[in-house]
Motif scaffolding. Structure first.
Motif, short mmCIF file in Angstrom:
data_model
loop_
_atom_site.label_atom_id
_atom_site.label_comp_id
_atom_site.label_asym_id
_atom_site.label_seq_id
_atom_site.Cartn_x
_atom_site.Cartn_y
_atom_site.Cartn_z
N ASP A 1 0.85 -1.25 0.05
CA ASP A 1 -0.17 -0.11 -0.16
C ASP A 1 0.86 1.45 0.08
O ASP A 1 0.45 2.43 0.43
N VAL A 2 2.27 1.26 -0.34
CA VAL A 2 3.03 2.11 -0.17
C VAL A 2 3.48 2.65 -1.57
O VAL A 2 3.90 1.97 -2.39
N ASP A 3 3.45 4.01 -1.74
CA ASP A 3 3.95 4.78 -2.85
C ASP A 3 5.44 4.78 -3.06
O ASP A 3 6.09 4.87 -4.38
N LEU A 4 6.00 5.13 -1.99
CA LEU A 4 7.69 5.62 -1.83
C LEU A 4 8.19 4.86 -0.64
O LEU A 4 7.57 4.91 0.53
N ARG A 5 9.39 4.50 -0.93
CA ARG A 5 9.99 4.09 0.27
C ARG A 5 11.27 4.74 0.66
O ARG A 5 11.82 5.35 -0.17
N VAL A 6 11.43 5.11 1.87
CA VAL A 6 12.71 6.05 2.15
C VAL A 6 13.46 5.29 3.29
O VAL A 6 13.01 4.79 4.41
N GLY A 7 14.66 5.37 2.89
CA GLY A 7 15.56 4.45 3.58
C GLY A 7 17.01 5.11 3.67
O GLY A 7 17.43 6.02 2.80
N ALA A 8 18.02 4.65 4.59
CA ALA A 8 19.42 5.08 4.51
C ALA A 8 19.96 4.66 3.31
O ALA A 8 20.77 5.52 2.62
N ARG A 9 19.72 3.41 3.05
CA ARG A 9 20.44 2.82 1.64
C ARG A 9 19.53 1.51 1.35
O ARG A 9 18.71 1.05 2.02
N PHE A 10 19.87 1.13 0.19
CA PHE A 10 18.98 0.08 -0.46
C PHE A 10 19.97 -0.92 -1.14
O PHE A 10 21.27 -0.48 -1.46
N GLY A 11 19.54 -2.05 -1.02
CA GLY A 11 20.31 -3.32 -1.65
C GLY A 11 20.30 -3.12 -3.25
O GLY A 11 19.73 -2.09 -3.82
N HIS A 12 21.32 -3.84 -3.85
CA HIS A 12 21.46 -3.83 -5.26
C HIS A 12 19.95 -3.86 -6.03
O HIS A 12 20.07 -3.19 -7.17
N GLY A 13 19.01 -4.53 -5.56
CA GLY A 13 17.67 -4.29 -6.26
C GLY A 13 17.77 -4.79 -7.73
O GLY A 13 17.64 -6.02 -7.79
N GLY A 14 17.75 -3.91 -8.52
CA GLY A 14 17.64 -4.21 -9.92
C GLY A 14 16.30 -4.76 -10.31
O GLY A 14 15.49 -4.59 -9.56
N SER A 15 16.27 -5.20 -11.29
CA SER A 15 14.93 -5.57 -11.96
C SER A 15 14.33 -6.55 -11.14
O SER A 15 13.24 -7.00 -11.06
N MET A 16 14.98 -7.41 -10.29
CA MET A 16 14.64 -8.61 -9.63
C MET A 16 14.57 -8.44 -8.21
O MET A 16 14.37 -9.03 -7.37
N GLY A 17 14.70 -7.11 -7.82
CA GLY A 17 14.98 -6.58 -6.39
C GLY A 17 13.43 -6.60 -5.77
O GLY A 17 12.42 -6.90 -6.34
N ALA A 18 13.35 -6.14 -4.68
CA ALA A 18 12.16 -6.45 -3.80
C ALA A 18 10.91 -5.30 -4.37
O ALA A 18 9.84 -5.50 -4.30
N PHE A 19 11.31 -4.16 -4.73
CA PHE A 19 10.40 -3.05 -5.46
C PHE A 19 10.59 -2.67 -6.65
O PHE A 19 11.04 -1.43 -6.71
N PRO A 20 10.73 -3.48 -7.79
CA PRO A 20 11.12 -2.94 -9.26
C PRO A 20 10.49 -2.01 -9.81
O PRO A 20 10.97 -1.22 -10.33
#
Length: 106
Positions: free
Chosen positions: A65-84
């Motif tokens: 239900d969240v539109d924007l995530r705010v954090g100190a840093r994010f993992g590599h993510g990429g197209s297969m990340g948690a929130f592509p």
């Protein structure tokens, strides 16, 4: 717009300093058109210690239900990340007040 801010382990006033998905809790805010932020809830992250596997899928469900995530840093993510598909804002290990100020300045 709904925003999830990664919270430090024992301090609701600081952004979690590690990767977003490892934060123990998230402060969920509703941002109004005038830039005002209203805290809706603090949501526990039962997947904070989890690595790989279904973590990305479970995190998508947890913060669906969240539109924007705010954090100190994010993992590599990429197209297969948690929130592509979701937007994110990396703010560093700052106070929650500073993170909200940066959101208003966007």
């Amino acid at each position: 717009m709904r925003v999830a801010i990664a919270l430090a382990k024992n301090d609701d006033q600081k952004v979690y300093p590690g990767p977003f998905g490892h934060a123990p809790r998230f402060a969920i805010y509703e941002l109004g058109q005038g830039g005002e932020a209203h805290l809706l809830e603090v949501r526990e992250n039962p997947y904070a210690a989890m690595e790989g596997g279904r973590k990305h899928e479970l995190m998508r469900e947890l913060l669906g239900d969240v539109d924007l995530r705010v954090g100190a840093r994010f993992g590599h993510g990429g197209s297969m990340g948690a929130f592509p598909m979701a937007e994110r804002l990396e703010v560093g290990p700052v106070s929650v007040a500073e993170a909200l100020n940066r959101l208003k300045a966007r």
